[in-house]
Structures are given as structure tokens and as C-alpha cells.
Design a protein around this motif. Structure first.
Motif, PDB file in Angstrom:
ATOM      1  N   ILE A  45       0.838  -1.203   0.000  1.00 49.76           N
ATOM      2  CA  ILE A  45       0.000   0.000   0.000  1.00 49.76           C
ATOM      3  C   ILE A  45       0.869   1.247   0.000  1.00 49.76           C
ATOM      4  CG2 ILE A  45      -1.656   1.372   1.352  1.00 49.76           C
ATOM      5  CD1 ILE A  45      -2.839  -1.239   2.368  1.00 49.76           C
ATOM      6  N   GLU A  46       0.462   2.207  -0.783  1.00 42.31           N
ATOM      7  CA  GLU A  46       1.115   3.515  -0.821  1.00 42.31           C
ATOM      8  C   GLU A  46       0.063   4.575  -0.512  1.00 42.31           C
ATOM      9  OE1 GLU A  46       1.827   5.857  -4.626  1.00 42.31           O
ATOM     10  OE2 GLU A  46       3.857   5.159  -4.150  1.00 42.31           O
ATOM     11  N   VAL A  47       0.375   5.504   0.384  1.00 41.19           N
ATOM     12  CA  VAL A  47      -0.558   6.589   0.698  1.00 41.19           C
ATOM     13  C   VAL A  47      -0.378   7.689  -0.343  1.00 41.19           C
ATOM     14  CG1 VAL A  47      -1.260   8.322   2.387  1.00 41.19           C
ATOM     15  CG2 VAL A  47      -0.558   6.036   3.148  1.00 41.19           C
ATOM     16  N   ALA A  48      -1.370   7.855  -1.200  1.00 45.22           N
ATOM     17  CA  ALA A  48      -1.289   8.848  -2.272  1.00 45.22           C
ATOM     18  C   ALA A  48      -1.333  10.258  -1.702  1.00 45.22           C
ATOM     19  CB  ALA A  48      -2.442   8.641  -3.259  1.00 45.22           C
ATOM     20  N   TYR A  49      -2.238  10.479  -0.736  1.00 49.99           N
ATOM     21  CA  TYR A  49      -2.337  11.776  -0.068  1.00 49.99           C
ATOM     22  C   TYR A  49      -3.299  11.660   1.095  1.00 49.99           C
ATOM     23  CZ  TYR A  49      -6.781  12.380  -2.625  1.00 49.99           C
ATOM     24  OH  TYR A  49      -8.047  12.220  -3.132  1.00 49.99           O
ATOM     25  N   THR A  50      -3.224  12.623   1.983  1.00 44.20           N
ATOM     26  CA  THR A  50      -4.191  12.732   3.075  1.00 44.20           C
ATOM     27  C   THR A  50      -4.880  14.087   2.951  1.00 44.20           C
ATOM     28  OG1 THR A  50      -2.633  13.723   4.652  1.00 44.20           O
ATOM     29  CG2 THR A  50      -2.749  11.307   4.584  1.00 44.20           C
ATOM     30  N   SER A  51      -6.062  14.192   3.533  1.00 45.78           N
ATOM     31  CA  SER A  51      -6.802  15.438   3.465  1.00 45.78           C
ATOM     32  C   SER A  51      -7.669  15.587   4.706  1.00 45.78           C
ATOM     33  CB  SER A  51      -7.678  15.466   2.206  1.00 45.78           C
ATOM     34  OG  SER A  51      -8.430  16.667   2.144  1.00 45.78           O
ATOM     35  N   THR A  52      -7.851  16.809   5.142  1.00 49.18           N
ATOM     36  CA  THR A  52      -8.712  17.077   6.299  1.00 49.18           C
ATOM     37  C   THR A  52     -10.045  17.682   5.874  1.00 49.18           C
ATOM     38  OG1 THR A  52      -7.683  19.259   6.579  1.00 49.18           O
ATOM     39  CG2 THR A  52      -6.737  17.419   7.840  1.00 49.18           C
ATOM     40  N   ASP A  53     -10.325  17.663   4.575  1.00 51.30           N
ATOM     41  CA  ASP A  53     -11.524  18.297   4.045  1.00 51.30           C
ATOM     42  C   ASP A  53     -12.116  17.443   2.930  1.00 51.30           C
ATOM     43  OD1 ASP A  53     -12.532  20.252   1.657  1.00 51.30           O
ATOM     44  OD2 ASP A  53     -13.134  21.030   3.613  1.00 51.30           O
ATOM     45  N   ALA A  57     -10.569  16.517  -0.804  1.00 55.17           N
ATOM     46  CA  ALA A  57     -10.296  15.117  -1.137  1.00 55.17           C
ATOM     47  C   ALA A  57     -10.881  14.749  -2.491  1.00 55.17           C
ATOM     48  CB  ALA A  57     -10.871  14.211  -0.054  1.00 55.17           C
ATOM     49  N   VAL A  58     -12.060  15.252  -2.783  1.00 52.68           N
ATOM     50  CA  VAL A  58     -12.707  14.964  -4.075  1.00 52.68           C
ATOM     51  C   VAL A  58     -11.915  15.606  -5.213  1.00 52.68           C
ATOM     52  CG1 VAL A  58     -14.772  15.310  -5.471  1.00 52.68           C
ATOM     53  CG2 VAL A  58     -14.993  14.721  -3.049  1.00 52.68           C
ATOM     54  N   LEU A  59     -11.526  16.847  -5.043  1.00 51.37           N
ATOM     55  CA  LEU A  59     -10.769  17.544  -6.080  1.00 51.37           C
ATOM     56  C   LEU A  59      -9.447  16.840  -6.367  1.00 51.37           C
ATOM     57  CD1 LEU A  59     -11.341  21.306  -5.137  1.00 51.37           C
ATOM     58  CD2 LEU A  59     -12.258  20.088  -7.114  1.00 51.37           C
ATOM     59  N   ARG A  60      -8.743  16.451  -5.328  1.00 56.59           N
ATOM     60  CA  ARG A  60      -7.436  15.812  -5.516  1.00 56.59           C
ATOM     61  C   ARG A  60      -7.577  14.415  -6.108  1.00 56.59           C
ATOM     62  NH1 ARG A  60      -3.538  16.668  -0.428  1.00 56.59           N
ATOM     63  NH2 ARG A  60      -2.129  15.677  -1.934  1.00 56.59           N
ATOM     64  N   ALA A  61      -8.699  13.772  -5.834  1.00 54.07           N
ATOM     65  CA  ALA A  61      -8.903  12.423  -6.373  1.00 54.07           C
ATOM     66  C   ALA A  61      -8.977  12.434  -7.893  1.00 54.07           C
ATOM     67  CB  ALA A  61     -10.179  11.822  -5.796  1.00 54.07           C
TER      68      ALA A  61
END
Length: 236
Positions: A45-53, A57-61
Motif C-alpha cells: 500500500i502507498e498513501v497517495a495523499y491525506t486530506s482534512t476536508d 479530497a474529491v478535487l485531488r482524487a
């Protein structure tokens, strides 16, 4: 190379590597989950990114294209349910699992309707979290015992309402006079009494009941039970 070509392909950060996004309004939770996913997955598993909002999260996805999103529910602004709905509507939708420490009432049903495929508890053992993340990528729903119990309970609670609405729809599909006759018969009135109340002949009352029975494929007793199940509101 076009912008589309530059976007990472899901699940191809490395051979068999699953790319995960962690969304939680608590940065410490994001950090802790990222460490668990990275340190306990043996490189799977690789963590692509984390988000607090949720909105972020939708935009970055759209550009990061994670394979799996671990989504908190209660967040300021866009909550996890709405964020899930939007993620699942993307051209390359990720699997979404709810990341929670509790199972609030109605959460499971609403989450499933939005497209959630499982639940991960923040208190689960690292190995269990890894197993669920990898499992959902194999299109296997990952609902823990608590979420399964809530989902089944919700379906059980809905069933009487669904059966009531179905019964009402069947009665409403009858012609008005036939429906009236069926309702009176369900109250225990005889054909003669039904005829008197409806100001028709007994022969006509019997014809109404016979026609309704044919349409519903039911006998007189079954029609009475149908009316009982419909639980119709009292007439004004």
C-alpha cells in the motif's frame, strides 16, 4: 504528453501497489492511518495523499486517482457521505470505505446508498485495516460486525413499511368501487351489508369482490389480510 496521460493509473504506483487516500478532519488521525498503511502493508500500500476536508479530497482524487479512499464521516463543510457520493461519480471512481470509531445511527444505510463498500474502525488492529483495504480492491465488501448488524437492522425496520406501502399500492390499483367493497369485506361485513352500505344490489357487491379477487389473485381472507397489512389511515 497530455495532462490526461500524466495522471497516475490506479493501482500502478508499483507492481500490485494499492494507492490510498486518507480523509479525516483530525490531522493526527490522517498521520496515524498513513503510518499504519505504510508500515504494516509490506509495500503493498502507498498513501497517495491525506486530506482534512471532504471537498479537497474529491478535487485531488480527480488528478491523483487513488484506488481506495478511507473517509471520515463528520467533517466541517462537506461531510463524508456527500464526499463519497461525489467520489463515486468521478470518471475513475475509487473504492470508498468509511473510517470511523463509532457507528452512528443511520450511518451505514446512508453510506451504502452513497457508494461506500465497507467500514474501517480507527481502533482496528493494523493487520485488520490492511486486510480490509486490500480486500475491497478485490471487489469484496468490507463491513465489520457492527456495520453489518446496523445494516441488517435497518433493512428489518424498513421491511414492515415496505410491505405496508406495497399493500396500499395494490389496493389503490383497484377501481374505486371494488376497493370500497374490499375494505368493507375486510371489516367483516357480509355481501348484503356491503350492498346496503354502498347503495348497490347484493349481486353487484358480490361482482365487485369477485373482480377484485381476480385482479389481486387472492381469496376473501387474503384480501382481508392485505387490508390489514396496508394499515390505512382512519377515514375523516
Amino acid at each position: 504528453m497530455s495532462e490526461e496521460e500524466k495522471k497516475p493509473e490506479r493501482g500502478t504506483a508499483g507492481a500490485g501497489i494499492v494507492r490510498v487516500c486518507v480523509v479525516d478532519d483530525d490531522p493526527m488521525i490522517c498521520q496515524a492511518m498513513a503510518l499504519i498503511l505504510t508500515d504494516y502493508s509490506n509495500g503493498r500500500i502507498e498513501v497517495a495523499y491525506t486530506s482534512t476536508d471532504g471537498g479537497d479530497a474529491v478535487l485531488r482524487a480527480e488528478s491523483e486517482r487513488p484506488d481506495v479512499v478511507l473517509m471520515d464521516i463528520a467533517m466541517p463543510g462537506m461531510d463524508g457521505i456527500e464526499a463519497t457520493r461525489r467520489l463515486r461519480a468521478l470518471p475513475h471512481p475509487p473504492h470508498v470505505m468509511i473510517l470511523t470509531s463509532l457507528s452512528p445511527s443511520n450511518t451505514v444505510e446512508r453510506a451504502v446508498e452513497a457508494g461506500v463498500e465497507g467500514f474501517v474502525s480507527k481502533t482496528d488492529a493494523p493487520g485488520e485495516i490492511i486486510r480490509r483495504v486490500l480486500g475491497v480492491c478485490g471487489d469484496a465488501p468490507q463491513f465489520n460486525t457492527a456495520s453489518q448488524r446496523q445494516l441488517i437492522g435497518g433493512l428489518a425496520a424498513q421491511r414492515p413499511i415496505s410491505r405496508r406501502d406495497e399493500a396500499r399500492a395494490m389496493l389503490d390499483a383497484l377501481p374505486e368501487r371494488e376497493r370500497e367493497a374490499v375494505l368493507l369485506a375486510a371489516e367483516g361485513f357480509t355481501n348484503a351489508q356491503i350492498a346496503s352500505r354502498m347503495f348497490i344490489s347484493e349481486r353487484t357487491a358480490k361482482a365487485h369482490l369477485s373482480s377484485a379477487a381476480d385482479k389481486l389473485a387472492m381469496g376473501r381472507v387474503q384480501m382481508a389480510r392485505l387490508v390489514e397489512r396496508a394499515d390505512l389511515p382512519a377515514a375523516d
